[in-house]
Design a protein around this motif. Structure first.
Motif, PDB file in Angstrom:
ATOM      1  N   PRO A   1      47.146  42.614  36.764  1.00  0.00           N
ATOM      2  CA  PRO A   1      48.109  43.205  37.702  1.00  0.00           C
ATOM      3  C   PRO A   1      47.471  44.132  38.746  1.00  0.00           C
ATOM      4  CG  PRO A   1      49.000  43.250  35.486  1.00  0.00           C
ATOM      5  CD  PRO A   1      47.562  42.823  35.370  1.00  0.00           C
ATOM      6  N   ALA A   2      46.486  44.905  38.364  1.00  0.00           N
ATOM      7  CA  ALA A   2      45.820  45.790  39.327  1.00  0.00           C
ATOM      8  C   ALA A   2      45.061  44.982  40.375  1.00  0.00           C
ATOM      9  CB  ALA A   2      44.870  46.743  38.598  1.00  0.00           C
ATOM     10  N   LEU A   3      44.421  43.910  39.953  1.00  0.00           N
ATOM     11  CA  LEU A   3      43.701  43.049  40.893  1.00  0.00           C
ATOM     12  C   LEU A   3      44.673  42.393  41.871  1.00  0.00           C
ATOM     13  CD1 LEU A   3      41.344  41.425  38.261  1.00  0.00           C
ATOM     14  CD2 LEU A   3      40.612  42.962  40.096  1.00  0.00           C
ATOM     15  N   GLU A   4      45.771  41.874  41.349  1.00  0.00           N
ATOM     16  CA  GLU A   4      46.766  41.234  42.208  1.00  0.00           C
ATOM     17  C   GLU A   4      47.433  42.249  43.135  1.00  0.00           C
ATOM     18  OE1 GLU A   4      49.145  39.245  39.260  1.00  0.00           O
ATOM     19  OE2 GLU A   4      47.912  37.427  39.373  1.00  0.00           O
ATOM     20  N   ALA A   5      47.630  43.471  42.662  1.00  0.00           N
ATOM     21  CA  ALA A   5      48.215  44.522  43.511  1.00  0.00           C
ATOM     22  C   ALA A   5      47.284  44.846  44.674  1.00  0.00           C
ATOM     23  CB  ALA A   5      48.504  45.768  42.684  1.00  0.00           C
TER      24      ALA A   5
ATOM     25  N   ALA B   1      39.199  42.000  47.941  1.00  0.00           N
ATOM     26  CA  ALA B   1      40.223  41.989  46.890  1.00  0.00           C
ATOM     27  C   ALA B   1      40.349  40.601  46.255  1.00  0.00           C
ATOM     28  CB  ALA B   1      41.572  42.440  47.466  1.00  0.00           C
ATOM     29  N   MET B   2      40.393  39.563  47.092  1.00  0.00           N
ATOM     30  CA  MET B   2      40.476  38.197  46.558  1.00  0.00           C
ATOM     31  C   MET B   2      39.225  37.850  45.764  1.00  0.00           C
ATOM     32  SD  MET B   2      43.281  36.574  47.019  1.00  0.00           S
ATOM     33  CE  MET B   2      42.750  34.904  46.724  1.00  0.00           C
ATOM     34  N   GLY B   3      38.067  38.274  46.266  1.00  0.00           N
ATOM     35  CA  GLY B   3      36.813  38.014  45.556  1.00  0.00           C
ATOM     36  C   GLY B   3      36.783  38.670  44.193  1.00  0.00           C
TER      37      GLY B   3
END
Length: 146
Positions: free
Chosen positions: A69-73, A106-108
């Motif tokens: 969730p933190a990565l997707e946020a 962020a996507m990486g």
């Protein structure tokens, strides 16, 4: 003669934004048409796991579920930052490029952690299970190469 240049620049910028939006919408639609199997489906439906493997896999999944969730946020925040930069910008300037760079980072990060998760799950499997797992992962990532 000078009066026409702002209109030309505005038209070019609007055309670029419309083109990008059209491309994004088209790509999203195409990708949504063929949903690949999830990692969870591959592990829990395509493989027969021992009780010990299942316990270990569930622990791996729980660790990733806590981090995801933190990565997707961060990806969503970077996307919003890009939208605001485009809205405020007259063109592809430093603010837009900084937002694009943030989005890529962020996507990486999400992709790298997802791949690490894939290999952590794979480490729980027997060699025969890993072969099936690899085949399903490759098919999901490159469906036209099978």
């Amino acid at each position: 003669m000078m009066r026409g240049w702002p209109a030309i620049v505005l038209t070019a910028v609007l055309a670029a934004v419309a083109s990008g939006a059209g491309t994004w919408i088209s790509a999203s639609w195409v990708l949504s048409r063929r949903e690949p199997p999830s990692l969870h489906d591959i592990v829990h439906h395509d493989l027969v796991l021992s009780p010990e493997q299942l316990t270990r896999i569930e622990a791996v999944e729980a660790r990733f579920a806590a981090r995801r969730p933190a990565l997707e946020a961060d990806v969503r925040a970077a996307n919003q930052e890009l939208a605001r930069a485009i809205e405020r910008s007259d063109g592809d300037g430093p603010e837009v490029q900084a937002a694009v760079d943030h989005f890529h980072v962020a996507m990486g990060a999400l992709q790298k952690e997802t791949i690490a998760h894939v290999f952590e799950m794979r480490s729980v499997l027997t060699p025969a299970q890993a072969d099936v797992f690899d085949d399903r992962i490759v098919a999901a990532l490159a469906p036209d190469e099978g």
